[in-house]
Design an enzyme around this catalytic site. Structure first.
Site, PDB file in Angstrom:
ATOM      1  N   ASP A 258     -99.221  50.248 -49.238  1.00  0.00           N
ATOM      2  CA  ASP A 258     -99.657  51.700 -48.409  1.00  0.00           C
ATOM      3  C   ASP A 258    -101.069  52.203 -48.209  1.00  0.00           C
ATOM      4  O   ASP A 258    -101.576  52.355 -47.054  1.00  0.00           O
ATOM      5  CB  ASP A 258     -99.053  52.999 -49.172  1.00  0.00           C
ATOM      6  CG  ASP A 258     -97.461  52.871 -49.285  1.00  0.00           C
ATOM      7  OD1 ASP A 258     -97.020  51.757 -49.013  1.00  0.00           O
ATOM      8  OD2 ASP A 258     -96.859  53.864 -49.685  1.00  0.00           O
TER       9      ASP A 258
ATOM     10  N   GLU B 215     -95.863  51.883 -62.509  1.00  0.00           N
ATOM     11  CA  GLU B 215     -95.827  51.555 -60.899  1.00  0.00           C
ATOM     12  C   GLU B 215     -96.952  50.402 -60.990  1.00  0.00           C
ATOM     13  O   GLU B 215     -96.753  49.304 -60.290  1.00  0.00           O
ATOM     14  CB  GLU B 215     -96.224  52.692 -60.213  1.00  0.00           C
ATOM     15  CG  GLU B 215     -95.931  52.301 -58.747  1.00  0.00           C
ATOM     16  CD  GLU B 215     -96.256  53.740 -57.967  1.00  0.00           C
ATOM     17  OE1 GLU B 215     -96.487  54.759 -58.607  1.00  0.00           O
ATOM     18  OE2 GLU B 215     -95.785  53.340 -56.791  1.00  0.00           O
TER      19      GLU B 215
HETATM   20  C1  GLC Z   1     -95.200  53.271 -52.672  1.00  0.00           C
HETATM   21  C2  GLC Z   1     -95.483  51.869 -52.612  1.00  0.00           C
HETATM   22  C3  GLC Z   1     -94.359  51.280 -51.950  1.00  0.00           C
HETATM   23  C4  GLC Z   1     -93.009  51.528 -52.433  1.00  0.00           C
HETATM   24  C5  GLC Z   1     -92.562  52.972 -52.765  1.00  0.00           C
HETATM   25  C6  GLC Z   1     -91.561  53.517 -53.421  1.00  0.00           C
HETATM   26  O1  GLC Z   1     -95.136  54.154 -51.685  1.00  0.00           O
HETATM   27  O2  GLC Z   1     -96.477  51.592 -51.909  1.00  0.00           O
HETATM   28  O3  GLC Z   1     -94.415  49.785 -51.575  1.00  0.00           O
HETATM   29  O4  GLC Z   1     -91.945  51.123 -51.937  1.00  0.00           O
HETATM   30  O5  GLC Z   1     -93.928  53.519 -53.409  1.00  0.00           O
HETATM   31  O6  GLC Z   1     -91.731  52.646 -54.698  1.00  0.00           O
END
Ligand code: GLC
Length: 432
Positions: A170, A402
């Site tokens: 992102d 994460e």
């Molecule tokens: C964040 C990450 C993305 C992922 C999402 C849900 O936005 O950057 O890659 O899919 O979280 O985990």
């Protein structure tokens, strides 16, 4: 240790599974179904709950649009812990969007093809799994058709993304130069992410203005692909995204061959595949950096930075042996010092590197998982092993976070905790 970690990972996934038949990435921060998360999660689920693994894929593909598009978030459920939600995205603006499920109007890396192949590898009842795959595979094929038809404007075999959220990475520093070309209004909105996670680990307010602005432009044109290609200030050929498409093409060829009687689709997939791999090597390779890079289609140039996405083509069999050697060398030189865990999401030697901030530096388990298999396939057994051991150590030390600080001296887990794909993919790495 191994058994204990697997047990904990199973617990994380079970706690995050929802009654609607899908798994949230983590509580609070991400309360819906995300496209590529679901794929990785289904791989982990296949080890201990095949029925939920199948549901995970089914619920995602049920939300497919009539044009083959699969959205990045499916809003099966209500939640007020996330912004921007369904009322902002308004997928119904597109005339072919799902009538049954609200979603975003953007997508995420096309992992579903290779996920089906992984599910077959893991399942002990191969016959049962093949039967399931037969019920889903055409949806994935139609998704690839959608990409090649609508997202490859020059018919060169490389598809574009029109939003940084489509990349999955992102807030990568890769996008910084694109933000420089834009001047969005200062939107007035209430973020929810920073109520769950420390703001130092998340994108800034100004970055969110850029993100929202691109969506506003797409919405003005009812998410029409042609208009987006014409007008979106963000239009990028992303090596990670295209590598996932190529990997999934191969998986579909293999699966259709097993299923039989799908000659036409197999031959189309092979054509796409040949063209895509050729264009990928010609357009996305940067000799000076010794790595694959992103191509800024809007501004007509390569984006000359190395990120973990630069190495993802190893997972898809894209580089020849010479290029493979070069990129592994780049990985080890820039990302692989003894004081570091592999593999940071962004070049640690760059001034844009930030070890705590989301995709601007930390290690992510899904990228490590792909790199492990890619490195192994090309015969870089020691490096592959290191990526695997580093991933396991990070989770053992810090928990199912994460993302993780790549510096051994300053290690820590950040972002959401009890994060589903970290749990799912560690289950796989612990089994092989
Ligand atoms: C964040 C990450 C993305 C992922 C999402 C849900 O936005 O950057 O890659 O899919 O979280 O985990």
């Amino acid at each position: 240790m191994k058994e204990k970690l697997i047990k904990q990972a199973v617990q994380v996934l079970s706690n995050n599974f929802q009654k609607e038949g899908f798994t949230i990435p983590c509580k609070g921060l991400y309360p819906f179904q995300w496209k590529w998360d679901s794929g990785f999660i289904a791989i982990g689920l296949s080890y201990f709950n095949i029925s939920n693994a199948k549901k995970e894929i089914e619920t995602l593909l049920n939300a497919q649009w009539e044009n083959g598009f699969i959205p990045h978030i499916v809003f099966h459920n209500e939640s007020d812990t996330y912004f921007p939600g369904p009322d902002f995205h308004q997928s119904n603006l597109h005339f072919l969007s799902s009538k049954e499920y609200k979603s975003t109007g953007m997508t995420q890396p096309p992992v579903t093809g290779f996920v089906l192949q992984e599910m077959l590898r893991i399942a002990s009842d191969k016959e049962g799994m093949l039967q399931f795959i037969e019920t889903q595979i055409d949806k994935v094929y139609r998704n690839h058709q959608y990409f090649y038809k609508n997202r490859d404007i020059y018919n060169e075999g490389l598809v574009y993304i029109y939003h940084n959220w489509e990349s999955g990475t992102d807030n990568s520093p890769i996008w910084d130069d694109i933000w420089e070309t834009m001047n969005p209004p200062e939107y007035d909105f209430e973020r929810r992410d920073t109520t769950h996670v420390d703001a130092s680990q998340r994108p800034s307010k100004r970055e969110y203005d850029y993100y929202l602005h691109i969506i506003e432009i797409a919405k003005e044109h009812n998410y029409d692909d042609t208009k987006i290609a014409e007008l979106s200030p963000f239009l990028v050929q992303d090596p990670l995204f295209n590598a996932m498409l190529i990997k999934s093409n191969s998986a579909l060829i293999g699966l259709y061959t097993k299923l039989g009687e799908n000659e036409e689709k197999i031959s189309q997939l092979k054509k796409w595949q040949e063209k895509s791999i050729k264009a990928f090597n010609e357009k996305l390779y940067n000799e000076n950096l010794g790595a694959y890079v992103h191509y800024d289609l809007r501004n007509g140039k390569q984006i000359e930075f190395v990120s973990s996405s630069s190495f993802s083509p190893l997972f898809s069999g894209i580089p020849d042996e010479k290029k493979a050697k070069e990129i592994v060398n780049t990985m080890l030189t820039k990302f692989g010092g003894e004081d570091k865990y592999l593999c940071a999401s962004f070049d640690p030697t760059s001034s844009r590197f930030n070890p705590k901030k989301y995709w601007r530096g930390p290690v992510w388990i899904n990228l490590n998982w792909m790199l492990y298999y890619g490195l192994k396939d090309y015969g870089f057994i020691d490096v592959a092993q290191r990526v695997k051991e580093d991933s396991i150590e990070l989770i053992k030390n810090d928990g199912f976070y994460e993302y993780f600080d790549s510096r051994k001296s300053n290690n820590g887990g950040y972002g959401g905790s009890d994060f589903s794909w970290s749990a799912a993919l560690i289950i796989d790495l612990l089994h092989i």
